[in-house]
Motif scaffolding. Structure first.
Motif, short mmCIF file in Angstrom:
data_model
loop_
_atom_site.label_atom_id
_atom_site.label_comp_id
_atom_site.label_asym_id
_atom_site.label_seq_id
_atom_site.Cartn_x
_atom_site.Cartn_y
_atom_site.Cartn_z
N GLU A 57 -8.56 -5.53 -2.36
CA GLU A 57 -8.22 -6.14 -1.08
C GLU A 57 -8.72 -5.28 0.08
OE1 GLU A 57 -4.27 -7.88 1.22
OE2 GLU A 57 -4.02 -6.48 -0.43
N ARG A 58 -8.55 -3.96 -0.02
CA ARG A 58 -9.04 -3.05 1.03
C ARG A 58 -10.54 -3.16 1.20
NH1 ARG A 58 -5.46 0.37 -1.04
NH2 ARG A 58 -6.99 1.62 -2.17
N GLU A 59 -11.27 -3.25 0.07
CA GLU A 59 -12.73 -3.38 0.13
C GLU A 59 -13.13 -4.69 0.80
OE1 GLU A 59 -15.30 -1.35 -0.54
OE2 GLU A 59 -13.77 0.19 -0.82
N ASP A 100 1.15 3.98 -3.01
CA ASP A 100 0.81 5.39 -2.72
C ASP A 100 1.96 6.31 -3.14
OD1 ASP A 100 -1.69 4.77 -1.74
OD2 ASP A 100 -1.09 4.86 0.37
N ALA A 110 -2.43 -1.50 -8.12
CA ALA A 110 -3.27 -0.55 -7.39
C ALA A 110 -4.72 -1.03 -7.34
CB ALA A 110 -3.19 0.84 -8.02
N ALA A 111 -5.21 -1.59 -8.45
CA ALA A 111 -6.57 -2.12 -8.48
C ALA A 111 -6.72 -3.32 -7.55
CB ALA A 111 -6.95 -2.52 -9.91
N ALA A 171 -4.89 -3.89 -4.86
CA ALA A 171 -4.81 -3.37 -3.49
C ALA A 171 -6.14 -2.75 -3.07
CB ALA A 171 -3.68 -2.35 -3.37
N GLU A 172 -6.78 -2.02 -3.98
CA GLU A 172 -8.09 -1.41 -3.68
C GLU A 172 -9.13 -2.50 -3.43
OE1 GLU A 172 -10.92 1.33 -2.89
OE2 GLU A 172 -8.80 1.75 -3.23
N ASP A 180 2.18 6.51 -6.87
CA ASP A 180 1.09 7.35 -7.34
C ASP A 180 1.44 8.83 -7.17
OD1 ASP A 180 -1.66 7.71 -8.33
OD2 ASP A 180 -2.06 8.46 -6.29
N ARG A 185 0.83 -1.21 0.00
CA ARG A 185 0.00 0.00 0.00
C ARG A 185 0.87 1.26 0.00
NH1 ARG A 185 -3.75 0.69 -2.26
NH2 ARG A 185 -2.84 2.59 -2.93
N ARG A 221 -12.56 -4.32 4.48
CA ARG A 221 -13.60 -3.44 5.05
C ARG A 221 -14.91 -4.21 5.23
NH1 ARG A 221 -13.36 0.85 1.38
NH2 ARG A 221 -11.38 1.38 2.32
#
Length: 182
Positions: free
Chosen positions: A118-120, A77, A112-113, A115-116, A80, A73, A123
């Protein structure tokens, strides 16, 4: 093309930067930001300086990905932020990581997609676990240092004019706790 800017980091004071510095110089870096600090720390002053000085067309170069960031992550970041500054990122030890190439940009976008995504998932799982715990009667938030009886007694003592410092001392808590009670 902009400036080739190197970033070298080792985790402890006893480690040596010379191997990284040699490789970065060999890659054409005239400026190298270097520090001896754990990658876990968020406050890396030399990395912060590098990020502030970035200009469009610059290329940030590291010898290995883990020199820039410890977690996926954090790494994504930072890459990015480098891209948003109009600069590119390159890792000498990881040839696919060159955001100056179409393959490197594709790799960054895909990771990045992922990782996003995975975060969802995290959550969602966390939220479901929290709801299940609430249904099972688990109470969230800080634990009270005083029992309900002690809180009521402290309020009575405060109303009777006893000092908050004395009340707090008798329960082994801070005076601010007694002053916040209602």
């Amino acid at each position: 093309m902009g400036t080739l800017i190197g970033y070298a980091r080792v985790s402890t004071q006893g480690q040596d930067l010379s191997d990284q510095l040699d490789k970065l110089a060999g890659a054409g870096c005239k400026t190298v930001y270097q520090e001896k600090i754990s990658g876990v720390r968020a406050d890396r002053p030399q990395l912060a300086k590098l990020m502030v000085k970035l200009r469009p067309g610059d290329v940030v170069i590291v010898t290995k990905l883990d020199r820039l960031g410890r977690s996926t992550r954090e790494l994504l970041d930072l890459i990015d932020r480098i891209g948003k500054a109009g600069a590119a990122f390159k890792s000498l030890g990881d040839p696919l990581w060159d955001t100056g190439t179409p393959q490197g940009r594709l790799l960054s976008t895909l990771l990045a997609a992922i990782a996003e995504f995975e975060r969802e998932l995290i959550r969602e799982r966390t939220g479901a676990g929290r709801e299940r715990a609430k249904r099972d009667g688990v109470k969230f938030g800080p634990k009270f240092k005083l029992s309900a009886y002690q809180r009521a007694e402290a309020l009575r003592r405060r109303s009777a004019g006893e000092s908050m410092t004395d009340i707090a001392r008798s329960y082994g808590v801070d005076k601010s706790m007694i002053s916040r009670m209602r």
